[in-house]
Design a protein around this motif. Structure first.
Motif, PDB file in Angstrom:
ATOM      1  N   TYR A 189       0.841  -1.199   0.000  1.00  0.00           N
ATOM      2  CA  TYR A 189       0.000   0.000   0.000  1.00  0.00           C
ATOM      3  C   TYR A 189       0.874   1.246   0.000  1.00  0.00           C
ATOM      4  N   ARG A 190       1.928   1.226   0.800  1.00  0.00           N
ATOM      5  CA  ARG A 190       2.797   2.401   0.863  1.00  0.00           C
ATOM      6  C   ARG A 190       3.488   2.638  -0.480  1.00  0.00           C
ATOM      7  N   ARG A 191       3.891   1.565  -1.147  1.00  0.00           N
ATOM      8  CA  ARG A 191       4.541   1.715  -2.446  1.00  0.00           C
ATOM      9  C   ARG A 191       3.585   2.318  -3.476  1.00  0.00           C
ATOM     10  N   GLY A 192       2.314   1.958  -3.365  1.00  0.00           N
ATOM     11  CA  GLY A 192       1.331   2.477  -4.329  1.00  0.00           C
ATOM     12  C   GLY A 192       0.416   3.520  -3.741  1.00  0.00           C
ATOM     13  N   GLU A 193       0.866   4.190  -2.684  1.00  0.00           N
ATOM     14  CA  GLU A 193      -0.004   5.122  -1.967  1.00  0.00           C
ATOM     15  C   GLU A 193      -0.489   6.266  -2.846  1.00  0.00           C
ATOM     16  N   ALA A 194       0.340   6.724  -3.752  1.00  0.00           N
ATOM     17  CA  ALA A 194      -0.073   7.811  -4.638  1.00  0.00           C
ATOM     18  C   ALA A 194      -1.300   7.413  -5.454  1.00  0.00           C
ATOM     19  N   PHE A 195      -1.358   6.142  -5.859  1.00  0.00           N
ATOM     20  CA  PHE A 195      -2.516   5.643  -6.606  1.00  0.00           C
ATOM     21  C   PHE A 195      -3.758   5.622  -5.723  1.00  0.00           C
ATOM     22  N   PHE A 196      -3.635   5.092  -4.509  1.00  0.00           N
ATOM     23  CA  PHE A 196      -4.783   5.006  -3.601  1.00  0.00           C
ATOM     24  C   PHE A 196      -5.280   6.384  -3.191  1.00  0.00           C
ATOM     25  N   ASN A 197      -4.369   7.345  -3.086  1.00  0.00           N
ATOM     26  CA  ASN A 197      -4.766   8.697  -2.680  1.00  0.00           C
ATOM     27  C   ASN A 197      -5.677   9.370  -3.700  1.00  0.00           C
ATOM     28  N   ARG A 198      -5.666   8.897  -4.937  1.00  0.00           N
ATOM     29  CA  ARG A 198      -6.560   9.449  -5.950  1.00  0.00           C
ATOM     30  C   ARG A 198      -8.022   9.220  -5.590  1.00  0.00           C
ATOM     31  N   PHE A 199      -8.271   8.179  -4.819  1.00  0.00           N
ATOM     32  CA  PHE A 199      -9.642   7.813  -4.463  1.00  0.00           C
ATOM     33  C   PHE A 199     -10.009   8.254  -3.044  1.00  0.00           C
ATOM     34  N   ASN A 200      -9.143   9.091  -2.470  1.00  0.00           N
ATOM     35  CA  ASN A 200      -9.366   9.509  -1.089  1.00  0.00           C
ATOM     36  C   ASN A 200     -10.370  10.657  -1.040  1.00  0.00           C
ATOM     37  N   SER A 201     -11.625  10.308  -1.244  1.00  0.00           N
ATOM     38  CA  SER A 201     -12.693  11.303  -1.249  1.00  0.00           C
ATOM     39  C   SER A 201     -13.857  10.800  -0.405  1.00  0.00           C
ATOM     40  N   ILE A 202     -14.774  11.700  -0.086  1.00  0.00           N
ATOM     41  CA  ILE A 202     -15.929  11.326   0.729  1.00  0.00           C
ATOM     42  C   ILE A 202     -16.780  10.284   0.015  1.00  0.00           C
ATOM     43  N   SER A 203     -16.953  10.427  -1.295  1.00  0.00           N
ATOM     44  CA  SER A 203     -17.776   9.471  -2.041  1.00  0.00           C
ATOM     45  C   SER A 203     -17.139   8.082  -2.041  1.00  0.00           C
ATOM     46  N   TYR A 204     -15.824   8.022  -2.196  1.00  0.00           N
ATOM     47  CA  TYR A 204     -15.111   6.744  -2.189  1.00  0.00           C
ATOM     48  C   TYR A 204     -15.194   6.088  -0.813  1.00  0.00           C
ATOM     49  N   ILE A 205     -14.982   6.888   0.236  1.00  0.00           N
ATOM     50  CA  ILE A 205     -15.047   6.369   1.603  1.00  0.00           C
ATOM     51  C   ILE A 205     -16.465   5.880   1.909  1.00  0.00           C
ATOM     52  N   SER A 206     -17.456   6.608   1.432  1.00  0.00           N
ATOM     53  CA  SER A 206     -18.847   6.214   1.657  1.00  0.00           C
ATOM     54  C   SER A 206     -19.154   4.888   0.970  1.00  0.00           C
ATOM     55  N   LEU A 207     -18.622   4.714  -0.238  1.00  0.00           N
ATOM     56  CA  LEU A 207     -18.837   3.468  -0.969  1.00  0.00           C
ATOM     57  C   LEU A 207     -18.213   2.293  -0.218  1.00  0.00           C
ATOM     58  N   LEU A 208     -16.998   2.491   0.286  1.00  0.00           N
ATOM     59  CA  LEU A 208     -16.337   1.433   1.054  1.00  0.00           C
ATOM     60  C   LEU A 208     -17.130   1.104   2.314  1.00  0.00           C
ATOM     61  N   PHE A 209     -17.687   2.127   2.945  1.00  0.00           N
ATOM     62  CA  PHE A 209     -18.483   1.903   4.150  1.00  0.00           C
ATOM     63  C   PHE A 209     -19.729   1.079   3.834  1.00  0.00           C
ATOM     64  N   ILE A 210     -20.370   1.370   2.733  1.00  0.00           N
ATOM     65  CA  ILE A 210     -21.570   0.624   2.333  1.00  0.00           C
ATOM     66  C   ILE A 210     -21.218  -0.834   2.054  1.00  0.00           C
ATOM     67  N   ILE A 211     -20.124  -1.054   1.307  1.00  0.00           N
ATOM     68  CA  ILE A 211     -19.712  -2.431   0.996  1.00  0.00           C
ATOM     69  C   ILE A 211     -19.341  -3.171   2.275  1.00  0.00           C
ATOM     70  N   SER A 212     -18.615  -2.488   3.177  1.00  0.00           N
ATOM     71  CA  SER A 212     -18.236  -3.103   4.452  1.00  0.00           C
ATOM     72  C   SER A 212     -19.475  -3.474   5.257  1.00  0.00           C
ATOM     73  N   SER A 213     -20.465  -2.613   5.257  1.00  0.00           N
ATOM     74  CA  SER A 213     -21.698  -2.874   6.003  1.00  0.00           C
ATOM     75  C   SER A 213     -22.436  -4.079   5.436  1.00  0.00           C
ATOM     76  N   ILE A 214     -22.437  -4.199   4.113  1.00  0.00           N
ATOM     77  CA  ILE A 214     -23.086  -5.347   3.470  1.00  0.00           C
ATOM     78  C   ILE A 214     -22.370  -6.637   3.848  1.00  0.00           C
ATOM     79  N   LEU A 215     -21.038  -6.600   3.809  1.00  0.00           N
ATOM     80  CA  LEU A 215     -20.255  -7.782   4.176  1.00  0.00           C
ATOM     81  C   LEU A 215     -20.517  -8.184   5.627  1.00  0.00           C
TER      82      LEU A 215
END
Length: 338
Positions: free
Chosen positions: A188-214
């Protein structure tokens, strides 16, 4: 290197979650919020962050120093393990909760503090892995896959294989799981610049919804997700939850940024962890003796506030007046778990 505040925020939230779990256990006699809802996620997140920090900023040209890392593990994990488990063991012996021989054997066999024991073994294994592989992605990926597979082949108590290692000395089964998760943290640290592109409220909300479903699926299946020792009933679902929820927690912590009290907890989490059983147990005993037996959940919240306050005071005193106990000097370091 500038301290990354989101790391302390993440570890702080995870440590508070662990304190909540132990407060429920000691005060009510059992967990109230199901373990599968959050406990395994907090533990996996600790391993993930430890992997993230393991090699420092090696992606920017830094080098991995094997001997130095071994010294660091010895100073900041192994010595504190023996110091704190001995101190806590003496307390258990004096209060009559355990016999001296039992305390001694648990310490020697790495069973006195399972998470720290597993982390020690995992870090030693990762140090050796880095020495041999030179940090090459393909080789590290292979080690991660093999270690995770081995963790469930020899370590899954829920569905033991013919190779099941019941003794689990120094929690080697859990250490193999931790090793795989730590390598994921390094990637993750090696590719952190890539992951940071998705560091938004909408992305975090989507992850929360998927986590809740799981987690809803886990609840419906009554899935086992225990780490330390490993008891997992649905391995694919378990890993899907670990991946999604870890990314959610990391993204949320980055959005929240610096939270002073939570950050303090995260940066001093080693001491919190050593006392995450003793202090909730003591608080629960005091509450019971004061006639404040558990009846409603708001009482757990009250107990948690006391537990958190006492734990914070203990951590503050140790790091301020006896930093050598946790391998620290006056100059703060930013390594591994703490």
């Amino acid at each position: 290197m500038e301290r990354k505040q989101w790391i302390d925020t993440l570890r702080g939230f995870c440590m508070i979650a662990i304190l909540l779990y132990h407060t429920e256990i000691y005060y009510s006699g059992s967990y109230i919020i199901p373990y599968r809802c959050y406990v395994h996620n907090a533990l996996a997140a600790f391993f993930f962050v430890s992997g993230y920090l393991f090699c420092g900023d090696i992606a920017s040209g830094g080098k991995f120093h094997f001997a130095g890392k071994i010294r660091s593990i010895f100073r900041t994990l192994i010595i504190p393990y023996f110091i704190f488990t001995v101190l806590l063991g003496i307390m258990k012996t004096v209060t009559g909760k355990e016999e001296l021989a039992e305390v001694f054997m648990n310490i020697v066999l790495g069973k006195a503090s399972w998470f720290v024991a597993a982390l020690i073994v995992a870090e030693l294994l990762l140090s050796l892995t880095m020495l041999i592989t030179r940090g090459k992605t393909v080789l590290l990926s292979t080690v991660a896959a093999l270690s995770l597979a081995a963790a469930f082949v020899i370590g899954n108590k829920y569905a033991p294989s013919p190779l099941f290692y019941e003794q689990n000395l120094w929690y080697v089964n859990d250490a193999l799981f931790a090793l795989g998760i730590m390598i994921c943290g390094m990637f993750y640290r090696r590719g952190e610049a890539f992951f940071n592109r998705f560091n938004s409220i909408s992305y975090i909300s989507l992850l929360f919804i998927i986590s809740s479903i799981l987690k809803a699926i886990m609840m419906n299946e009554d899935a086992q997700t225990v780490i330390g020792s490993i008891e997992v009933s649905n391995i694919p679902l378990f890993f899907a939850d670990i991946i999604v929820t870890t990314l959610f927690l990391v993204g949320l912590s980055k959005l929240l940024g610096k939270l002073p009290l939570v950050g303090f907890t995260g940066s001093h989490s080693l001491v919190y962890y050593f006392f995450c059983g003793a202090i909730p147990s003591a608080v629960a005993t005091l509450f019971d003796k004061a006639g404040f037996e558990y009846r409603h959940y708001w009482q757990v919240v009250a107990a948690l506030i006391v537990v958190y306050s006492v734990s914070t005071a203990v951590a503050y005193c140790i790091y301020k007046y006896c930093p050598i106990l946790v391998g620290k000097t006056k100059k703060r370091e930013h390594t591994a778990l703490f």
